[in-house]
Motif scaffolding. Sequence first.
Motif, PDB file in Angstrom:
ATOM      1  N   LEU A  74      -7.411  -2.803 -13.207  1.00  0.00           N
ATOM      2  CA  LEU A  74      -6.907  -1.530 -12.702  1.00  0.00           C
ATOM      3  C   LEU A  74      -5.876  -0.938 -13.662  1.00  0.00           C
ATOM      4  N   VAL A  78      -5.627   2.847 -15.729  1.00  0.00           N
ATOM      5  CA  VAL A  78      -4.478   3.729 -15.927  1.00  0.00           C
ATOM      6  C   VAL A  78      -4.339   4.096 -17.402  1.00  0.00           C
ATOM      7  N   GLU A  81      -6.567   6.863 -18.065  1.00  0.00           N
ATOM      8  CA  GLU A  81      -6.007   8.092 -17.512  1.00  0.00           C
ATOM      9  C   GLU A  81      -4.908   8.638 -18.423  1.00  0.00           C
ATOM     10  N   CYS A 131      -1.389   6.681  -4.322  1.00  0.00           N
ATOM     11  CA  CYS A 131      -1.658   7.517  -5.493  1.00  0.00           C
ATOM     12  C   CYS A 131      -3.152   7.575  -5.771  1.00  0.00           C
ATOM     13  N   MET A 132      -3.804   6.430  -5.784  1.00  0.00           N
ATOM     14  CA  MET A 132      -5.225   6.377  -6.122  1.00  0.00           C
ATOM     15  C   MET A 132      -6.082   7.053  -5.049  1.00  0.00           C
ATOM     16  N   ARG A 133      -5.839   6.718  -3.796  1.00  0.00           N
ATOM     17  CA  ARG A 133      -6.652   7.293  -2.728  1.00  0.00           C
ATOM     18  C   ARG A 133      -6.388   8.788  -2.583  1.00  0.00           C
ATOM     19  N   TYR A 160     -10.873  13.381 -11.103  1.00  0.00           N
ATOM     20  CA  TYR A 160     -10.453  12.744  -9.856  1.00  0.00           C
ATOM     21  C   TYR A 160     -11.492  12.830  -8.742  1.00  0.00           C
ATOM     22  N   PHE A 165     -13.643   7.162 -10.472  1.00  0.00           N
ATOM     23  CA  PHE A 165     -12.266   7.112  -9.993  1.00  0.00           C
ATOM     24  C   PHE A 165     -12.223   6.626  -8.549  1.00  0.00           C
ATOM     25  N   ALA A 169     -10.100   3.436  -6.782  1.00  0.00           N
ATOM     26  CA  ALA A 169      -9.302   3.520  -5.556  1.00  0.00           C
ATOM     27  C   ALA A 169      -9.769   2.492  -4.536  1.00  0.00           C
TER      28      ALA A 169
END
Length: 210
Positions: A74, A78, A81, A131-133, A160, A165, A169
């Motif tokens: 994970l 990032v 990203e 943040c992810m969800r 997103y 993505f 999540a």
Amino acid sequence: MTLSTDLWQASRELAQACLAHPFVQGIATGKLPIQAFQFYVGQDAYFLQAFARGYSVAAARSPDWEGFQAFHELAGGVLEELRLHHEYAHRWGVNLGAVTPSPATRRYTDFLLATAWSQEVGVTAAALAPCMRLYAYLGQRLAEQGPAADSAYREWIQTYSSPEFDALARRLEGLVDRYGRDDDLTRSAYAYAMACELDFFQAAWEGGKS
């Protein structure tokens, strides 16, 4: 209902407030002032560095090898990203090396790192998960709205709203379900992170006007 789903449902009002926020809707319409997005890019790059560190600390503190691998993978997401943010920065003239975190950014990153270092990995996963969800949710909803064809922010929505993505999540939510406990500490960590997300958008909206 899984713990991660329950936590998300409990924070749906904040998620809706983020979706309705003028910063997010400005991304959808393409009418967001460029200064606001420039401010956001710098702040989000600073935030993502702390987010990646949070994953790495959780990996080191994970009680089993499966968790160690998952948190590290994970963290790799990032880093991908962050590469996108460096492209944004180059495109819109943002010097990421000169970014000073806003109070909202600092509150959020300090909270994440303090949680990662002091709490069990289930609480850390719950602090990282909003943040992810939320971003998957926002990307998917904005994609459904149909972004303006000439919007400068279409790439943000595409990133997103992507299945890739959403898979990240879901993987993090799986760690919440695996390691998290349904207790006040876990719930408060999730809720606080979601509130930080709304504050983050508000700070970007205000920062673009200064």
